[in-house]
Design an enzyme around this catalytic site. Structure first.
Site, short mmCIF file in Angstrom:
data_model
loop_
_atom_site.label_atom_id
_atom_site.label_comp_id
_atom_site.label_asym_id
_atom_site.label_seq_id
_atom_site.Cartn_x
_atom_site.Cartn_y
_atom_site.Cartn_z
N ARG A 60 0.76 -1.15 -0.03
CA ARG A 60 -0.07 0.04 0.09
C ARG A 60 0.85 1.42 0.06
NH1 ARG A 60 -2.04 1.00 4.24
NH2 ARG A 60 -0.98 -0.35 5.40
N LYS A 201 -8.58 -2.70 1.68
CA LYS A 201 -8.35 -1.64 2.84
C LYS A 201 -8.96 -0.40 2.37
CE LYS A 201 -5.77 -3.37 6.01
NZ LYS A 201 -5.02 -4.98 5.72
N HIS A 221 -9.01 -3.79 13.26
CA HIS A 221 -7.91 -4.48 12.44
C HIS A 221 -7.32 -5.86 13.17
CE1 HIS A 221 -3.66 -4.19 10.09
NE2 HIS A 221 -4.67 -4.95 9.43
N SER A 239 0.94 -5.13 10.54
CA SER A 239 1.35 -6.08 9.58
C SER A 239 2.65 -6.76 9.99
CB SER A 239 1.71 -5.17 8.38
OG SER A 239 1.78 -6.01 7.15
N LYS A 243 -1.30 -11.94 12.62
CA LYS A 243 -2.83 -11.88 12.65
C LYS A 243 -3.19 -13.18 11.75
CE LYS A 243 -3.69 -7.88 11.09
NZ LYS A 243 -2.25 -7.53 11.04
N THR A 244 -2.85 -13.18 10.44
CA THR A 244 -3.24 -14.36 9.72
C THR A 244 -2.64 -15.46 10.04
OG1 THR A 244 -3.20 -12.72 7.81
CG2 THR A 244 -3.14 -15.13 7.18
N ASP A 258 -8.24 -10.60 9.21
CA ASP A 258 -7.64 -9.29 9.04
C ASP A 258 -8.76 -8.13 9.59
OD1 ASP A 258 -5.29 -7.77 8.44
OD2 ASP A 258 -6.66 -6.89 6.77
N ARG A 323 2.48 -12.29 -1.25
CA ARG A 323 1.02 -12.50 -0.64
C ARG A 323 0.56 -13.62 -1.49
NH1 ARG A 323 -0.89 -9.58 3.70
NH2 ARG A 323 0.73 -8.19 4.08
P1 ATP Z 1 -0.96 -8.19 7.57
O1 ATP Z 1 -1.95 -7.20 8.24
O2 ATP Z 1 0.09 -7.39 6.66
O3 ATP Z 1 -1.86 -9.12 6.67
P2 ATP Z 1 -0.39 -10.18 9.62
O4 ATP Z 1 -0.45 -9.56 10.99
O5 ATP Z 1 -1.26 -11.16 9.06
O6 ATP Z 1 -0.10 -8.97 8.59
P3 ATP Z 1 1.25 -12.75 8.99
O7 ATP Z 1 0.86 -12.45 7.65
O8 ATP Z 1 0.56 -13.57 9.89
O9 ATP Z 1 0.64 -10.96 9.65
O10 ATP Z 1 2.73 -12.57 9.10
C1 ATP Z 1 3.41 -13.04 10.45
C2 ATP Z 1 4.82 -13.63 9.68
O11 ATP Z 1 5.88 -13.78 10.51
C3 ATP Z 1 4.56 -14.87 8.82
O12 ATP Z 1 5.35 -14.95 7.64
C4 ATP Z 1 5.07 -15.90 9.53
O13 ATP Z 1 5.49 -17.15 9.13
C5 ATP Z 1 6.17 -15.26 10.48
N1 ATP Z 1 6.38 -15.69 11.90
C6 ATP Z 1 7.83 -15.98 12.39
N2 ATP Z 1 7.51 -16.38 13.60
C7 ATP Z 1 6.52 -16.13 14.04
C8 ATP Z 1 5.69 -16.09 15.36
N3 ATP Z 1 6.63 -16.37 16.48
N4 ATP Z 1 4.33 -15.88 15.50
C9 ATP Z 1 3.62 -15.37 14.31
N5 ATP Z 1 4.24 -15.37 13.24
C10 ATP Z 1 5.52 -15.69 12.82
MN MN Z 2 -2.96 -10.99 7.50
#
Ligand code: ATP
Ligand code: MN
Length: 538
Positions: A60, A201, A221, A239, A243-244, A258, A323
């Site tokens: 973004r 978004k 969020h 980010s 979360k995911t 999300d 992604r």
């Molecule tokens: P966005 O808002 O951009 O979608 P998000 O909060 O959903 O971000 P994730 O997509 O879950 O974030 O990304 C977390 C990244 O960190 C993943 O690539 C995951 O494999 C990695 N990771 C490594 N260690 C950890 C951990 N201990 N806990 C969570 N994620 C981890």
């Molecule tokens: Mn996510």
């Protein structure tokens, strides 16, 4: 495939000044997949997923995101460098230019909706220049039934023209790309960028205004899932904090990854119909559910493939932010419809690159409010050699770029909800342990998952104070033991093997917290202010 538009759609499109001869309406994801490949805009990966490049933008562009300032928004929006005002006349002129541009193209139109709770359903018509962007809309928004389509009455319109370049001097934009929300006309106008995240978004930002202002509902969020006993957990975080990853848990039904709303009736509903997961370093072993979701129907963005079209998930040569989008039913264990009741646990996820926050800790209500307003995570230093200093990053409500109102508004609503529902709130550091970025390592996903499971099951012995230690700097309650996690890992100080360096770094972070919180102090009660770190220097 047909160019025939249903009469109601055609009349509406004409009203928007579109010419209707070149419009593909409501194509199936299969058709869009094939058209994208035929046009040379994408390739099929060995998994069956469609792989595309989003072009100049692979993320973004928050500095090019505007809100039209008019009677509807002028007194409500928190204007500044997050919510940048855009003149109404300029919008109208730019909109006409974008439509004139799009009228020379083949277009893909799709009817979708946001909000899984039928009471909140927001019908959206999405008009895309590119077939794969339209497939993204299919994956990410909720999909109306045939019956619903027959009398579909769109409320919001997304106009998405990645190939249109604005002229900043004439059009009032900052540069050639833009994402502009117009609440009076109910249009999200996106141009000059093919990054699909702007589409989802855009509607998220719209709901973040509409729901608190008109529906007394808190937009968040966050991701959410529900356990065997019907307890809902929500996971806030910026980010990359997890979360995911962490909401996709084989033992709990996924509500969404999300964007959610928390209603006055205490239900939590997903705004979306799909997930948008990071795939950098994705491994089948560590994240089998997300890995398995990458099949026909999914769209990979900006990944690199070999000659056999096998994706190299470790390749960051296009971007770190690779992604995949997929409809939520690509995950096996999901909640249908995407609504949860009985919120029992809230997790604030932070990727602390200083490596000083405990991997899990329990927050008091005041601490929870403080951390929600602060919205801390850290950015790791650039990849230049020798640069190992992480940067603290604060984003109010763990999602400031998408929040049109003042953060205090969302914080007040969340505090009230937390009190009413008596939730437990946890701060989870998914970032570094054993030292800061460059010295320590990222917390093992396996351990974070074990800590979250223990919090959810009650095994963290929450009400037994002997099992907790109050962190001397952050003031949060740090459990001494957790099933499945080596005891030492629970104490960040212990993992450093250098107390002096640990405290020095911890104070660096607390000072950053204090500095950031200054701008919210006038909106925060004494109690909330005391929810911050307890000590700022030796
Ligand atoms: P966005 O808002 O951009 O979608 P998000 O909060 O959903 O971000 P994730 O997509 O879950 O974030 O990304 C977390 C990244 O960190 C993943 O690539 C995951 O494999 C990695 N990771 C490594 N260690 C950890 C951990 N201990 N806990 C969570 N994620 C981890
Ligand atoms: Mn996510």
């Amino acid at each position: 495939m047909s160019l025939l538009l249903p009469a109601n759609v055609s009349a509406y499109i004409e009203k928007l000044n579109f010419n209707t001869n070149n419009i593909y309406y409501q194509l199936s994801p299969e058709d869009l997949h094939h058209i994208t490949i035929e046009k040379g805009m994408g390739k099929e990966a060995s998994s069956g997923a469609l792989a595309v490049n989003t072009g100049e933008f692979t993320g973004r562009s928050p500095m090019d995101r505007f809100i039209v300032k008019d009677d509807m928004t002028k007194d409500k929006v928190w204007w500044g460098n997050i919510n940048i005002p855009f003149e109404s006349d300029k919008f109208d002129a730019l909109y006409d230019k974008v439509i004139a541009y799009l009228n020379k193209k083949e277009l893909y139109v799709r009817d979708s909706y946001a909000c899984a709770d039928p009471d909140y359903k927001l019908n959206i018509r999405i008009i895309n220049e590119y077939p794969w962007s339209n497939m993204f809309a299919h994956n990410m928004f909720l999909r109306p039934t045939e019956e619903e389509l027959e009398e579909f009455d769109p409320e919001w319109t997304v106009v998405n023209a990645p190939g249109f370049m604005a002229d900043p001097k004439v059009d009032g934009t900052r540069q050639h790309n833009f994402a502009i929300l117009n609440f009076s006309r109910k249009i999200a106008l996106i141009g000059g960028t093919g990054y699909t995240g702007e589409i989802k978004k855009g509607i998220f930002s719209a709901l973040n205004f509409i729901l608190p202002v008109y529906r007394n509902t808190l937009p968040m969020h966050c991701s959410a899932n529900v356990g065997e006993s019907g307890d809902t957990a929500i996971f806030f975080g910026l980010s990359g904090t997890g979360k995911t990853t962490l909401s996709t848990d084989p033992n709990r039904r996924l509500i969404g990854d999300d964007e959610h709303g928390w209603t006055p009736d205490n239900t939590v509903f997903n705004f979306e119909g799909g997930c948008y997961a990071k795939v950098i370093d994705l491994s089948k072993n560590k994240e089998p559910e997300i890995y398995g979701a990458i099949k026909k129907g999914a769209i990979l963005e900006n990944v690199v493939m070999d000659d056999n079209r096998i994706v190299d998930f470790s390749d960051t040569s296009i971007t770190q932010n690779t992604r995949v989008s997929y409809p939520i039913h690509h995950i096996e264990n999901i909640q249908q419809p995407s609504i949860g009741k009985n919120v029992k646990n809230i997790f604030f996820l932070t990727a602390d690159a200083f490596g000083v926050l405990p991997p899990i800790s329990k927050l008091t209500p005041a601490q929870a409010a403080y951390h929600f307003i602060s919205g801390y995570t850290a950015k790791v230093a650039g990849t230049e050699a020798g640069v190992v200093e992480p940067q603290p990053s604060f984003s109010a409500c763990f999602g400031a770029p998408f929040m049109p109102l003042h953060p205090a508004k969302y914080a007040e609503m969340l505090s009230k909800k937390m009190k009413e529902s008596g939730v437990d709130v946890w701060l989870v550091n998914t970032g570094w342990t054993g030292g800061p970025y460059g010295v320590g390592t990222r917390m093992k996903l396996k351990y974070t998952r074990a800590m979250i499971s223990a919090a959810l099951s009650g095994e963290l012995g929450l009400y037994n104070y002997e099992k907790y230690h109050i962190h001397s700097v952050f003031g949060v309650a740090q459990p001494r033991e957790c099933p499945g996690v080596p005891t030492k890992v629970l104490s960040p100080r212990a993992t450093w093997n250098d107390d002096e360096a640990y405290y020095r770094t911890a104070f660096k972070l607390t000072n950053a917290f204090r500095e950031n919180f200054k701008k919210f102090e006038e909106h925060a009660s004494e109690e909330i202010r005391r929810g911050g770190p307890q000590r700022y220097a030796f």
